[in-house]
Design a protein around this motif. Structure first.
Motif, PDB file in Angstrom:
ATOM      1  N   UNK A 184       3.763  -3.206  -7.255  1.00 58.26           N
ATOM      2  CA  UNK A 184       3.287  -1.824  -7.296  1.00 58.26           C
ATOM      3  C   UNK A 184       3.259  -1.221  -5.893  1.00 58.26           C
ATOM      4  N   UNK A 185       2.688  -1.970  -4.962  1.00 54.89           N
ATOM      5  CA  UNK A 185       2.579  -1.464  -3.601  1.00 54.89           C
ATOM      6  C   UNK A 185       3.956  -1.307  -2.956  1.00 54.89           C
ATOM      7  N   UNK A 186       4.830  -2.263  -3.187  1.00 55.00           N
ATOM      8  CA  UNK A 186       6.173  -2.168  -2.635  1.00 55.00           C
ATOM      9  C   UNK A 186       6.913  -0.960  -3.214  1.00 55.00           C
ATOM     10  N   UNK A 189       5.686   2.287  -1.591  1.00 50.61           N
ATOM     11  CA  UNK A 189       6.235   2.545  -0.257  1.00 50.61           C
ATOM     12  C   UNK A 189       7.695   3.000  -0.334  1.00 50.61           C
ATOM     13  N   UNK A 190       8.447   2.402  -1.244  1.00 56.32           N
ATOM     14  CA  UNK A 190       9.875   2.720  -1.323  1.00 56.32           C
ATOM     15  C   UNK A 190      10.154   4.088  -1.938  1.00 56.32           C
ATOM     16  N   UNK A 191       9.271   4.551  -2.789  1.00 54.70           N
ATOM     17  CA  UNK A 191       9.503   5.844  -3.452  1.00 54.70           C
ATOM     18  C   UNK A 191       8.856   7.018  -2.717  1.00 54.70           C
ATOM     19  N   UNK A 192       7.874   6.743  -1.842  1.00 53.35           N
ATOM     20  CA  UNK A 192       7.186   7.836  -1.144  1.00 53.35           C
ATOM     21  C   UNK A 192       8.127   8.537  -0.166  1.00 53.35           C
ATOM     22  N   UNK A 193       7.988   9.842  -0.052  1.00 52.31           N
ATOM     23  CA  UNK A 193       8.802  10.615   0.897  1.00 52.31           C
ATOM     24  C   UNK A 193       7.945  11.686   1.554  1.00 52.31           C
ATOM     25  N   UNK A 250      -9.434  -2.026  -1.312  1.00 52.56           N
ATOM     26  CA  UNK A 250      -8.468  -2.302  -0.238  1.00 52.56           C
ATOM     27  C   UNK A 250      -7.095  -1.742  -0.589  1.00 52.56           C
ATOM     28  N   UNK A 251      -6.665  -1.938  -1.823  1.00 56.72           N
ATOM     29  CA  UNK A 251      -5.365  -1.436  -2.262  1.00 56.72           C
ATOM     30  C   UNK A 251      -5.310   0.084  -2.157  1.00 56.72           C
ATOM     31  N   UNK A 278       4.457   7.083  -9.503  1.00 52.03           N
ATOM     32  CA  UNK A 278       3.645   6.268 -10.411  1.00 52.03           C
ATOM     33  C   UNK A 278       2.202   6.754 -10.380  1.00 52.03           C
ATOM     34  N   UNK A 279       1.528   6.637 -11.512  1.00 48.43           N
ATOM     35  CA  UNK A 279       0.113   6.987 -11.576  1.00 48.43           C
ATOM     36  C   UNK A 279      -0.503   6.282 -12.778  1.00 48.43           C
ATOM     37  N   UNK A 280      -1.769   5.926 -12.658  1.00 50.10           N
ATOM     38  CA  UNK A 280      -2.504   5.319 -13.765  1.00 50.10           C
ATOM     39  C   UNK A 280      -3.258   6.422 -14.497  1.00 50.10           C
ATOM     40  N   UNK A 281      -3.087   6.494 -15.807  1.00 51.76           N
ATOM     41  CA  UNK A 281      -3.828   7.479 -16.593  1.00 51.76           C
ATOM     42  C   UNK A 281      -3.919   7.008 -18.036  1.00 51.76           C
ATOM     43  N   UNK A 282      -4.622   7.806 -18.848  1.00 49.12           N
ATOM     44  CA  UNK A 282      -4.861   7.447 -20.245  1.00 49.12           C
ATOM     45  C   UNK A 282      -3.797   8.042 -21.160  1.00 49.12           C
TER      46      UNK A 282
END
Length: 449
Positions: A184-186, A189-193, A250-251, A278-282
């Motif tokens: 998830x973290x990787x 980082x790769x998709x952020x711009x 921390x994440x 990506x995002x966490x939602x219901x």
């Protein structure tokens, strides 16, 4: 979490899904005007049902089975009353104090501890409690229980999963959604711009201070995925100041500091416009995205919530509502009879599968883009031609964890949100946030209500 009464965010989930015709019970009568009792001797018993289904598709969806009941039952009639969600808890408490409480209540399960402590909710009779235990998933039963006692029939259930933009992941060379936190973290980082001025163009992972559904909901979903809980088993203290809680904080802190999350951005609008990977939602969000994104919805995927390590057991957050009976009702037996009919009696549904049945409440919920805790009903209602993005939310019914509903849960949730936002905006460190949450929430949930 479903948004608290502090916010108006709940209305966002009320977009009906573009689902097949299997949604409504074929045995239901057409929706008519609600029954109005005269109060004269010999008139039928008239039960009042107070809910936040006050307008639009929700009001119509609830009124249909109520009209069916009223058309087929002479001795007991039901009249619905609706208030906006932001006023619901206050209305419960004020009307109860004034001796004007409704017979049947439809609370957000987060409030159940407070309502039980205040003497508003009546425990389910043994035969109804047993029916609820048998018919619903563990998270739904837990959300409808306080101190080991069941207080009502679960209605709407929302589980949390990972929404992702297929195109953004593909352009970053990522072939599948992340399954672990490291992935998830990787991927974040790769998709952020960002542009040359440092402005965020694409968030790799969307964190947002928009409302409880994002700020608190996604944090607790990740906490559950790490094997942690917000409140201790006895309900008297917070449990977030733990290795699991530190790992989550921390994440999130790393994602903000490294610029791949921008909490000040409205993640709901940003995801729709392709500015969040990506995002966490219901699950309620699925229908909204389909409606608002049009052809771009093809880029949306949903996956189970990633876990810290590949061999970890899956877990996520679930929230929900239930229907219960007021302690002040003069006709509790009749009220439970109606709730049993609405929530357990199975009727035919319009489905490609001949002979398919589901409960009226499950059909109601799916018709407005939601789920219930009855997995069998959900598999029936979502089987033919439904959106595959709903499947992870249905699967999560088996392993989701209900949000704690101790007496001080609403205020504890508000305090948690405040401290998460302080962490995300750099006002507090991880340790300071955890320490402050422990002190504030412990004081809230341990005090006598």
């Amino acid at each position: 979490m479903t948004p608290s009464h502090r916010t108006g965010g709940l209305s966002r989930r009320h977009f009906a899904l573009a689902l097949p015709s299997a949604l409504l019970a074929s045995g239901a009568s057409g929706c008519a005007a609600p029954y109005q009792g005269t109060g004269r001797p010999g008139d039928p018993i008239v039960l009042t049902l107070l809910s936040h289904y006050a307008s639009g598709t929700l009001k119509e969806a609830l009124q249909c089975p109520v009209d069916e009941w009223n058309a087929t039952h002479d001795r007991v009639k039901v009249r619905t009353k609706g208030v906006e969600f932001t006023d619901l808890l206050t209305t419960f408490m004020v009307r109860q104090a004034a001796g004007q409480g409704a017979d049947i209540l439809h609370p957000y399960c987060l409030w159940n501890g407070q309502l039980v402590q205040a003497g508003v909710l009546r425990p389910a009779p043994p035969e109804h409690a047993e029916e609820i235990r048998r018919g619903y998933g563990g998270a739904a039963v837990g959300a409808s229980s306080v101190g080991g006692k069941i207080y009502g029939y679960p209605t709407e259930v929302q589980t949390y999963a990972l929404y992702y933009n297929k195109r953004l992941l593909r352009e970053a060379g990522i072939e599948r959604p992340p399954r672990t936190w490291r992935e998830l973290e990787e991927a974040a980082y790769r998709t952020a711009r960002r542009d040359r001025y440092g402005n965020t163009l694409v968030q790799g992972f969307g964190l947002s201070t928009y409302d409880d559904s994002t700020t608190v909901g996604q944090t607790l979903a990740l906490l559950n995925a790490a094997g942690g809980t917000f409140v201790s088993a006895d309900g008297r203290s917070t449990a977030i100041d733990s290795p699991a809680g530190r790992a989550v904080f921390d994440l999130e802190h790393r994602l903000v500091v490294k610029g791949v999350s921008a909490p000040g951005v409205n993640v709901y609008k940003a995801f729709q416009s392709g500015q969040v990977a990506m995002v966490v939602s219901a699950g309620w969000w699925t229908g909204s995205l389909k409606t608002e994104m049009g052809k771009d919805y093809r880029d949306v995927g949903v996956a189970p919530l990633p876990v810290p390590e590949a061999d970890d057991r899956r877990a996520t957050l679930s929230t929900g509502f239930m229907l219960g009976v007021n302690t002040a009702s003069e006709h509790p037996g009749e009220a439970w009879e109606f709730l049993h009919w609405l929530n357990t009696e199975r009727v035919s549904v319009k489905s490609a599968k001949k002979g398919a049945t589901a409960t009226r409440m499950s059909s109601l919920q799916v018709s407005v883009g939601s789920l219930t805790g009855r997995a069998e009903d959900m598999r029936t209602l979502l089987s033919e031609g439904s959106d595959p993005n709903l499947r992870p939310f249905l699967d999560a019914l088996a392993y989701s964890v209900p949000e704690p509903n101790v007496a001080g849960a609403q205020q504890a949730k508000s305090l948690l949100r405040k401290n998460i936002e302080a962490l995300w905006t750099g006002q507090q460190s991880v340790e300071e946030s955890l320490r402050t949450i422990r002190r504030q929430v412990d004081q809230e949930v341990s005090r006598s209500w």
